[in-house]
Design an enzyme around this catalytic site. Structure first.
Site, short mmCIF file in Angstrom:
data_model
loop_
_atom_site.label_atom_id
_atom_site.label_comp_id
_atom_site.label_asym_id
_atom_site.label_seq_id
_atom_site.Cartn_x
_atom_site.Cartn_y
_atom_site.Cartn_z
N ILE A 105 37.46 35.25 41.80
CA ILE A 105 38.54 35.89 42.42
C ILE A 105 39.99 35.56 41.60
O ILE A 105 40.21 34.45 41.31
CB ILE A 105 38.59 35.31 43.79
CG1 ILE A 105 39.55 36.63 44.60
CG2 ILE A 105 38.85 34.02 44.33
CD1 ILE A 105 39.30 36.53 46.20
N CYS A 106 40.92 36.43 41.67
CA CYS A 106 42.17 36.31 41.37
C CYS A 106 42.38 36.15 39.73
O CYS A 106 41.68 37.05 38.93
CB CYS A 106 43.06 35.22 42.14
SG CYS A 106 44.82 35.36 41.87
N ALA A 107 42.87 35.13 39.40
CA ALA A 107 43.11 34.81 38.01
C ALA A 107 41.74 34.52 37.17
O ALA A 107 41.70 34.50 35.99
CB ALA A 107 44.10 33.72 37.61
#
Length: 190
Positions: A105-107
């Site tokens: 998730i995210c970066a």
């Protein structure tokens, strides 16, 4: 069912702990591993310290089998720190190749998974404007219109605001729709 969650200094707390919480509610045996070799204490991006269950080296030394799911939270420099851990990258690739769930998730989809072959030919998402880190070929199937994307055995999420939906997709994938529905009701989710 077993899940392995990687933590490195600078991890995004909500993205790491939401899946841990919901998976444990679902009865999944979750092991939180610090990718640092010497300490189980990991510092989050917003000053929250977490005591991991063990270091990743200890997990490897114990001879554990590949888990049913590997989870990589984002946050910076947490994602970068995980991307520099060859042991974590190896477990991610082996898990994917064995048909296990790989969740980032995210970066982390852009920063961590781009160091593997996992994004090739798969739909995925990540934190806004980080997709270019993954390279042009990986961006062919990038999606920026969903909180999470599930393609075969890869689940990716956009960012902190998508942590609940991301985590519940992992629960559904490992434990089924009925368990997901019970947790959703019991935790008064939207």
């Amino acid at each position: 069912m077993k899940a392995l969650v990687f933590l490195a200094d600078g991890f995004e707390e909500i993205e790491a702990l939401t899946p841990v919480d919901y998976l444990r509610r679902a009865g999944v045996e979750v092991t939180v591993c610090a990718t640092a070799t010497s300490s189980r204490t990991v510092n989050g991006a917003h000053g929250i310290q977490v005591l991991a269950d063990m270091t990743l080296d200890s997990w490897v030394d114990a001879g554990e089998e590949l888990p049913d799911a590997v989870i990589v939270p984002g946050g910076m420099p947490g994602a970068k720190n995980i991307s520099e851990c060859q042991t974590a990258l190896s477990i991610i690739e082996k898990s994917h190749d064995a048909g296990k769930l790989v969740c980032a998730i995210c970066a982390s989809p852009a920063v961590v998974l781009s160091k593997t072959s996992l994004l090739k030919g798969k739909k995925w998402t990540c934190y806004p404007d980080m997709e270019s880190i993954a390279g042009e070929e990986a961006c062919a199937l990038f999606r920026d219109d969903a909180p999470f994307v599930h393609d075969k055995n890869l689940i990716t999420g956009r960012g902190p605001g998508a942590a609940e939906e991301f985590a519940m997709e992992i629960v559904k994938s490992l434990c089924g729709e009925e368990v997901k529905a019970k947790i959703k009701k019991a935790s008064v989710q939207r």
